[in-house]
Design a protein around this motif. Structure first.
Motif, PDB file in Angstrom:
ATOM      1  N   ASP A  26      -4.401   5.257  -3.697  1.00  0.00           N
ATOM      2  CA  ASP A  26      -5.289   5.998  -2.806  1.00  0.00           C
ATOM      3  C   ASP A  26      -5.086   5.525  -1.372  1.00  0.00           C
ATOM      4  N   TYR A  27      -5.053   6.484  -0.456  1.00  0.00           N
ATOM      5  CA  TYR A  27      -4.833   6.199   0.962  1.00  0.00           C
ATOM      6  C   TYR A  27      -5.928   6.867   1.783  1.00  0.00           C
ATOM      7  N   SER A  62      -4.044  10.800  -2.465  1.00  0.00           N
ATOM      8  CA  SER A  62      -3.536   9.922  -3.516  1.00  0.00           C
ATOM      9  C   SER A  62      -2.101  10.322  -3.806  1.00  0.00           C
ATOM     10  N   PHE A  63      -1.295   9.321  -4.123  1.00  0.00           N
ATOM     11  CA  PHE A  63       0.125   9.593  -4.373  1.00  0.00           C
ATOM     12  C   PHE A  63       0.678   8.543  -5.327  1.00  0.00           C
ATOM     13  N   GLY A 157       3.209   7.933   5.152  1.00  0.00           N
ATOM     14  CA  GLY A 157       2.984   9.012   6.100  1.00  0.00           C
ATOM     15  C   GLY A 157       3.646  10.314   5.703  1.00  0.00           C
ATOM     16  N   PHE A 158       2.942  11.422   5.982  1.00  0.00           N
ATOM     17  CA  PHE A 158       3.436  12.763   5.701  1.00  0.00           C
ATOM     18  C   PHE A 158       3.204  13.660   6.914  1.00  0.00           C
ATOM     19  N   LYS A 192      -3.180   2.305   2.465  1.00  0.00           N
ATOM     20  CA  LYS A 192      -3.492   2.110   1.055  1.00  0.00           C
ATOM     21  C   LYS A 192      -4.797   1.343   0.909  1.00  0.00           C
ATOM     22  N   GLN A 193      -5.661   1.860   0.033  1.00  0.00           N
ATOM     23  CA  GLN A 193      -6.980   1.251  -0.163  1.00  0.00           C
ATOM     24  C   GLN A 193      -6.978   0.242  -1.287  1.00  0.00           C
TER      25      GLN A 193
END
Length: 193
Positions: A26-27, A62-63, A157-158, A192-193
């Motif tokens: 999770d970010y 999230s990724f 980053g996106f 990132k969390q």
């Protein structure tokens, strides 16, 4: 019950417990340090591009690199924070002709699916809510980079681009045929969390 029937499930269970669970990371958008942006552009009478941004927004995603198709994103935008670098135009953009910020103070995007492609690219399908109207929107995304930052954190980053017709969201102000479509540009750096 033979030896294999007893031992095999124990090894399987032990392996599952010993290996990390495949859970997406999770970010949170880095909005505090201004490393994320929600921008837009629209043609001005067909002669040039008018650019703007929203100064107040938040979001998360999230990724999981092992299962990128499970990626998800949520964005909330404060519509009154619209900024096109011209005070009078911004006042008009906040009015009932466009964003109607008094009645609709927030716009949101919630993903419903992610279709990964090659080289860190893909398409996020989701629902954009603007001026109280919710419509499906597709965002073409590209991963810009990922890795550790100098402060002990981890970032990803996106950048994404989407287009939609203003009239689909109840914005019927006629600015000419070349100015009916808005392009949104999201440049997001997540911590990132």
């Amino acid at each position: 019950m033979n030896f294999k029937q007893v031992v095999a499930p124990l090894f399987l269970a032990g392996g599952l417990l010993a290996s990390p669970l495949l859970i997406a990371d999770d970010y949170a958008f880095d909005v505090e340090n201004k490393h994320s942006f929600v921008q837009f552009r629209v043609q001005h009478l067909g002669y040039s591009w008018l650019y703007g941004r929203f100064n107040e927004f938040d979001g998360n995603f999230s990724f999981d690199e092992a299962s990128p198709d499970k990626a998800a994103v949520n964005v909330t935008i404060k519509t009154a924070s619209v900024d096109s670098n011209h005070a009078e135009r911004d006042k008009h953009l906040r009015s009932e002709d466009f964003l109607d910020v008094d009645k609709f103070p927030e716009a949101t995007f919630k993903s419903t699916a992610y279709k990964p492609a090659e080289n860190g690219k893909g398409v996020i399908e989701g629902e954009l809510t603007l001026r109280g109207v919710t419509k499906p929107v597709s965002i073409e995304v590209e991963q810009i980079g990922t890795g550790e930052d100098p402060w002990g954190g981890y970032r990803r980053g996106f950048e994404g681009r989407a287009q939609f017709k203003m009239a689909d969201f109840g914005i019927t102000k006629d600015l000419g045929p070349a100015s009916q479509v808005v392009e949104m540009i999201l440049s997001v750096e997540g911590i990132k969390q």
